[in-house]
Motif scaffolding. Sequence first.
Motif, PDB file in Angstrom:
ATOM      1  N   MET A  33     -15.904   2.208  -7.365  1.00  0.00           N
ATOM      2  CA  MET A  33     -15.227   3.091  -8.303  1.00  0.00           C
ATOM      3  C   MET A  33     -15.661   2.804  -9.739  1.00  0.00           C
ATOM      4  SD  MET A  33     -12.576   3.289 -10.671  1.00  0.00           S
ATOM      5  CE  MET A  33     -11.649   1.808 -10.305  1.00  0.00           C
ATOM      6  N   THR A  34     -15.679   1.523 -10.124  1.00  0.00           N
ATOM      7  CA  THR A  34     -16.033   1.156 -11.495  1.00  0.00           C
ATOM      8  C   THR A  34     -17.476   1.498 -11.816  1.00  0.00           C
ATOM      9  OG1 THR A  34     -14.433  -0.670 -11.405  1.00  0.00           O
ATOM     10  CG2 THR A  34     -16.086  -0.744 -13.151  1.00  0.00           C
ATOM     11  N   VAL A  35     -18.384   1.107 -10.939  1.00  0.00           N
ATOM     12  CA  VAL A  35     -19.807   1.289 -11.210  1.00  0.00           C
ATOM     13  C   VAL A  35     -20.210   2.761 -11.129  1.00  0.00           C
ATOM     14  CG1 VAL A  35     -22.127   0.723 -10.396  1.00  0.00           C
ATOM     15  CG2 VAL A  35     -20.366  -1.035 -10.446  1.00  0.00           C
ATOM     16  N   SER A  36     -19.712   3.485 -10.133  1.00  0.00           N
ATOM     17  CA  SER A  36     -20.084   4.898  -9.999  1.00  0.00           C
ATOM     18  C   SER A  36     -19.568   5.712 -11.179  1.00  0.00           C
ATOM     19  CB  SER A  36     -19.541   5.472  -8.684  1.00  0.00           C
ATOM     20  OG  SER A  36     -18.128   5.451  -8.662  1.00  0.00           O
ATOM     21  N   ALA A  53       0.810  -1.220   0.000  1.00  0.00           N
ATOM     22  CA  ALA A  53       0.000   0.000   0.000  1.00  0.00           C
ATOM     23  C   ALA A  53       0.843   1.270   0.000  1.00  0.00           C
ATOM     24  CB  ALA A  53      -0.948  -0.009   1.204  1.00  0.00           C
ATOM     25  N   TRP A  54       1.803   1.364   0.910  1.00  0.00           N
ATOM     26  CA  TRP A  54       2.606   2.589   0.986  1.00  0.00           C
ATOM     27  C   TRP A  54       3.483   2.787  -0.246  1.00  0.00           C
ATOM     28  CZ3 TRP A  54       1.782   6.682   3.765  1.00  0.00           C
ATOM     29  CH2 TRP A  54       1.134   6.577   4.998  1.00  0.00           C
ATOM     30  N   PRO A  55       4.204   1.770  -0.747  1.00  0.00           N
ATOM     31  CA  PRO A  55       4.972   1.972  -1.980  1.00  0.00           C
ATOM     32  C   PRO A  55       4.106   2.387  -3.168  1.00  0.00           C
ATOM     33  CG  PRO A  55       5.690  -0.027  -0.878  1.00  0.00           C
ATOM     34  CD  PRO A  55       4.473   0.442  -0.160  1.00  0.00           C
ATOM     35  N   ILE A  56       2.914   1.793  -3.287  1.00  0.00           N
ATOM     36  CA  ILE A  56       2.023   2.142  -4.396  1.00  0.00           C
ATOM     37  C   ILE A  56       1.562   3.593  -4.273  1.00  0.00           C
ATOM     38  CG2 ILE A  56      -0.254   1.686  -5.402  1.00  0.00           C
ATOM     39  CD1 ILE A  56       0.159  -1.248  -4.807  1.00  0.00           C
ATOM     40  N   LEU A  57       1.209   4.006  -3.042  1.00  0.00           N
ATOM     41  CA  LEU A  57       0.784   5.389  -2.839  1.00  0.00           C
ATOM     42  C   LEU A  57       1.928   6.360  -3.153  1.00  0.00           C
ATOM     43  CD1 LEU A  57      -1.402   7.383  -1.861  1.00  0.00           C
ATOM     44  CD2 LEU A  57      -0.423   7.148   0.440  1.00  0.00           C
ATOM     45  N   PRO A 115      -5.360  20.670 -14.988  1.00  0.00           N
ATOM     46  CA  PRO A 115      -6.400  20.440 -13.986  1.00  0.00           C
ATOM     47  C   PRO A 115      -7.294  19.260 -14.377  1.00  0.00           C
ATOM     48  CG  PRO A 115      -7.104  22.161 -15.489  1.00  0.00           C
ATOM     49  CD  PRO A 115      -5.776  21.674 -15.991  1.00  0.00           C
ATOM     50  N   ASP A 116      -7.836  18.583 -13.343  1.00  0.00           N
ATOM     51  CA  ASP A 116      -8.745  17.468 -13.554  1.00  0.00           C
ATOM     52  C   ASP A 116      -9.669  17.361 -12.340  1.00  0.00           C
ATOM     53  OD1 ASP A 116     -10.050  15.203 -14.291  1.00  0.00           O
ATOM     54  OD2 ASP A 116      -8.278  13.965 -14.588  1.00  0.00           O
ATOM     55  N   LEU A 117     -10.707  18.179 -12.341  1.00  0.00           N
ATOM     56  CA  LEU A 117     -11.628  18.209 -11.207  1.00  0.00           C
ATOM     57  C   LEU A 117     -12.439  16.921 -11.105  1.00  0.00           C
ATOM     58  CD1 LEU A 117     -12.984  21.878 -11.360  1.00  0.00           C
ATOM     59  CD2 LEU A 117     -11.196  20.947  -9.900  1.00  0.00           C
ATOM     60  N   SER A 118     -12.700  16.272 -12.236  1.00  0.00           N
ATOM     61  CA  SER A 118     -13.465  15.024 -12.212  1.00  0.00           C
ATOM     62  C   SER A 118     -12.735  13.954 -11.408  1.00  0.00           C
ATOM     63  CB  SER A 118     -13.719  14.535 -13.635  1.00  0.00           C
ATOM     64  OG  SER A 118     -14.450  15.479 -14.378  1.00  0.00           O
ATOM     65  N   MET A 119     -11.421  13.905 -11.568  1.00  0.00           N
ATOM     66  CA  MET A 119     -10.652  12.909 -10.833  1.00  0.00           C
ATOM     67  C   MET A 119     -10.605  13.247  -9.345  1.00  0.00           C
ATOM     68  SD  MET A 119      -9.303  10.032 -11.430  1.00  0.00           S
ATOM     69  CE  MET A 119      -9.159  10.093 -13.219  1.00  0.00           C
ATOM     70  N   ALA A 120     -10.556  14.529  -9.010  1.00  0.00           N
ATOM     71  CA  ALA A 120     -10.606  14.920  -7.598  1.00  0.00           C
ATOM     72  C   ALA A 120     -11.918  14.478  -6.968  1.00  0.00           C
ATOM     73  CB  ALA A 120     -10.426  16.433  -7.469  1.00  0.00           C
ATOM     74  N   MET A 121     -13.007  14.643  -7.713  1.00  0.00           N
ATOM     75  CA  MET A 121     -14.301  14.177  -7.222  1.00  0.00           C
ATOM     76  C   MET A 121     -14.304  12.664  -7.047  1.00  0.00           C
ATOM     77  SD  MET A 121     -17.999  14.448  -9.137  1.00  0.00           S
ATOM     78  CE  MET A 121     -17.399  13.353 -10.442  1.00  0.00           C
ATOM     79  N   THR A 122     -13.665  11.956  -7.977  1.00  0.00           N
ATOM     80  CA  THR A 122     -13.600  10.495  -7.902  1.00  0.00           C
ATOM     81  C   THR A 122     -12.838  10.043  -6.666  1.00  0.00           C
ATOM     82  OG1 THR A 122     -13.677  10.340 -10.328  1.00  0.00           O
ATOM     83  CG2 THR A 122     -12.892   8.407  -9.114  1.00  0.00           C
ATOM     84  N   GLU A 167      -5.093   7.606 -13.148  1.00  0.00           N
ATOM     85  CA  GLU A 167      -5.762   6.305 -13.198  1.00  0.00           C
ATOM     86  C   GLU A 167      -5.069   5.313 -12.259  1.00  0.00           C
ATOM     87  OE1 GLU A 167      -8.501   5.553 -14.608  1.00  0.00           O
ATOM     88  OE2 GLU A 167      -8.836   7.363 -15.771  1.00  0.00           O
ATOM     89  N   PHE A 168      -3.746   5.363 -12.228  1.00  0.00           N
ATOM     90  CA  PHE A 168      -3.007   4.521 -11.294  1.00  0.00           C
ATOM     91  C   PHE A 168      -3.254   4.970  -9.860  1.00  0.00           C
ATOM     92  CE2 PHE A 168       0.889   3.718  -8.816  1.00  0.00           C
ATOM     93  CZ  PHE A 168       0.938   2.334  -8.891  1.00  0.00           C
ATOM     94  N   ALA A 169      -3.420   6.287  -9.681  1.00  0.00           N
ATOM     95  CA  ALA A 169      -3.649   6.819  -8.337  1.00  0.00           C
ATOM     96  C   ALA A 169      -4.977   6.336  -7.757  1.00  0.00           C
ATOM     97  CB  ALA A 169      -3.601   8.346  -8.359  1.00  0.00           C
ATOM     98  N   LYS A 170      -5.957   6.019  -8.611  1.00  0.00           N
ATOM     99  CA  LYS A 170      -7.221   5.481  -8.098  1.00  0.00           C
ATOM    100  C   LYS A 170      -6.997   4.140  -7.407  1.00  0.00           C
ATOM    101  CE  LYS A 170      -9.650   5.741 -11.934  1.00  0.00           C
ATOM    102  NZ  LYS A 170     -10.783   5.723 -12.878  1.00  0.00           N
TER     103      LYS A 170
END
Length: 417
Positions: free
Chosen positions: A340-343, A99-103, A188-195, A142-145
């Motif tokens: 995440m996928t469905v929403s 988890a920590w290395p990926i983050l 900027p990418d506000l959609s990803m911030a919302m996600t 996308e990786f950050a999700k």
Amino acid sequence: LRRARGGVPPARRRGMTSSPAAVRERWRMTLEARALIIVTAVILAFGLAVLYSASALLSVREGHDSMHYLLLQLSGVGMGVVLFAIAAKVDAERWKGWAWPILGLAILLLLIPVLPVPSKIAPRIHGSRRWVYIGFLFQSSEFAKLAAIVWTAMLIVKKGDKLRRLTKGLLPFMVVLAVLNLLVILEPDLSMAMTFTLIVGIMLFAGGVRIGHVIFLGIIAIPLLWRQVERVQYAVLRMTSFLNPGPDVAVAGYQLKQSLIAVGSGGLFGVGFGMGRQQLGFVPFPYNDFIASNIGEEWGFLGLLFVTLMFVAYGYIGFRIAKQARTTFQQLLAIGITFMTVSTAFLHIGVVIGLLPTTGLTLPFVSFGRTNLVMSILMTGILVNIGSTRERVVGAHATNPLERAPLDRAPLERVPA
């Protein structure tokens, strides 16, 4: 351990168990895991057909072959399938230790586009710097999700009862969420911030956080977030055009207007595959942000209903897998991936039919974008592993991943994961 029919002497059984040639451990997919693979494959196949129809004419206008975008998407499918096969065979509990290395890697990849680096490393596309070039364009958010889901699940389990405390429980999540949101807002990418906010919020709710603490922090954060949103002019215009459509916001609302024309002209059954007119250039990015409008036009209401039901099935299966997960960490991981996928899919469809303001969210498994596609398939592989059981099989049937070892041929042992 179950005896084979007819009985096996204990000494012989011990000898069989200790022999690497006679004993194999394997993952057996449950009914839910197999159903998830089928649903994902159906969405993928339908998505490739839709993508070709939505992108063929635009690809020719750009000087490429009509199958240019389809071939790029197929290369993403190939990479995704390889990662899917690996993720489905790797114990999902191992992601807890990563988890920590990926983050850390995710934050580094998000940081690169906002730094003054050469355009070859972080090119600006359509006014935004959201990609990192690593031999191919990779969208770091996308990786950050995935990183946000894995890290949040890990820390919820680690916090335990402390999660119900504000400073020692909830505050660390808010700090990391703020860092992720700030980096994607700068792209900027506000959609990803919302996600990110939705994913972390749902996982915290599932983990048992106090709702009062979330509301309190939300009230504090709203003015700060709105100040950041006001700096991004296109976001304000999109919100204004959604709440009060009119000639003064015609430019901002153009995508939504053309999308509604496409969906409305499709009627119940659609105009037919490849017969849509909006992909001639009326709908911007018809193969990406508004690909569901192509489905509505060519496949009609029934096409959109079919896609919606497929994601409903994905969500139902995903949450069933979460309910039957082997550990709390895997349960939270499954909840995060499924939500995440469905929403994202429902938000995309909601935008296309005018129920929600315009966002940049794509339709998982359907919209063009290899990073999103690869990560979606990878996370589905993680879900499949969570929905599988590990078995230790003795005998010739140990090499067959689909067949159960018969009681009269070899004993079988289930090992807790």
